[in-house]
Design a protein around this motif. Structure first.
Motif, short mmCIF file in Angstrom:
data_model
loop_
_atom_site.label_atom_id
_atom_site.label_comp_id
_atom_site.label_asym_id
_atom_site.label_seq_id
_atom_site.Cartn_x
_atom_site.Cartn_y
_atom_site.Cartn_z
N LEU A 11 -3.71 -1.89 3.12
CA LEU A 11 -3.53 -3.11 2.32
C LEU A 11 -2.23 -3.08 1.53
O LEU A 11 -1.53 -4.09 1.45
CB LEU A 11 -4.72 -3.30 1.38
CG LEU A 11 -6.05 -3.67 2.05
CD1 LEU A 11 -7.19 -3.60 1.05
CD2 LEU A 11 -5.97 -5.04 2.70
N SER A 12 -1.89 -1.94 0.97
CA SER A 12 -0.64 -1.80 0.24
C SER A 12 0.55 -2.04 1.17
O SER A 12 1.49 -2.78 0.83
CB SER A 12 -0.56 -0.41 -0.38
OG SER A 12 0.68 -0.20 -0.99
N TRP A 13 0.51 -1.45 2.35
CA TRP A 13 1.57 -1.65 3.35
C TRP A 13 1.68 -3.13 3.71
O TRP A 13 2.78 -3.69 3.75
CB TRP A 13 1.29 -0.80 4.59
CG TRP A 13 2.11 -1.19 5.77
CD1 TRP A 13 3.39 -0.76 6.07
CD2 TRP A 13 1.76 -2.11 6.80
NE1 TRP A 13 3.82 -1.36 7.22
CE2 TRP A 13 2.84 -2.19 7.69
CE3 TRP A 13 0.62 -2.87 7.06
CZ2 TRP A 13 2.83 -3.01 8.82
CZ3 TRP A 13 0.60 -3.68 8.18
CH2 TRP A 13 1.70 -3.74 9.04
N ALA A 14 0.53 -3.78 3.99
CA ALA A 14 0.52 -5.18 4.42
C ALA A 14 1.11 -6.09 3.35
O ALA A 14 1.86 -7.03 3.66
CB ALA A 14 -0.90 -5.61 4.77
N GLN A 15 0.80 -5.83 2.10
CA GLN A 15 1.35 -6.64 1.02
C GLN A 15 2.86 -6.45 0.91
O GLN A 15 3.60 -7.42 0.72
CB GLN A 15 0.65 -6.31 -0.30
CG GLN A 15 -0.77 -6.84 -0.31
CD GLN A 15 -1.61 -6.35 -1.47
OE1 GLN A 15 -1.38 -5.28 -2.01
NE2 GLN A 15 -2.61 -7.13 -1.84
#
Length: 165
Positions: free
Chosen positions: A108-112
């Motif tokens: 999720l951190s990567w995607a954001q």
């Protein structure tokens, strides 16, 4: 325990991991022994993923061996580049220990950071543990694929789930 992005040198370990998870689980698309994967093919997959801004593979590593993964395959057309389709697996001995949560938090951190807007997946409707994890991570059921798969002599449903970022 280490959660990180895959690297090319992981190719054989990742191939072995995927095949082992398919053997251990009734919740994956492929049955154990149904397909073969080799380091060269996985290496090419890793290179392809690394060349795309909206795709990645997150792996969980314990004692220098891979134990789990989450693949995010980004859309290729302009109209769906904002989204990624997810596939995840974790070895049986490592389930229910928070590792799936850590892999998804990293994803999720990567995607954001990449500016993605939508993450989506399918999950077998009676895979309660996975559904609980996905809901905990903010995914919602968007629909049902009725009689989607044939498992152990019967048809089973899958849920479409997604999270908007």
């Amino acid at each position: 325990m280490n959660i990180r992005h895959v690297c090319e040198q992981d190719d054989q370990m990742l191939a072995d991991l995927i095949l082992r998870i398919e053997k251990e689980s009734d919740f994956m698309l492929y049955e154990g022994g149904e397909r073969s994967l080799d380091a060269r093919g996985i290496n090419q997959k890793i290179k392809t993923v690394q060349s795309q801004e909206n795709s990645t593979i997150i792996v969980a590593e314990d004692d220098s061996k891979l134990i789990g993964y989450v693949m995010a395959m980004g859309g290729l057309a302009r109209r769906n580049r904002h989204s990624a389709y997810l596939v995840a697996g974790l070895l049986k001995d490592y389930r229910n220990k928070g590792i799936g949560t850590k892999m998804f938090q990293t994803l999720l951190s990567w995607a954001q950071k990449k500016g993605l807007h939508r993450l989506e997946l399918t999950v077998i409707a009676h895979n309660d543990a996975a559904i609980a994890l996905y809901k905990k991570m903010g995914f919602k059921v968007e629909g049902v694929k009725r009689d989607s798969l044939w498992i152990s002599g019967k048809y089973v449903d899958e849920y479409y789930m997604a999270r908007l970022l």
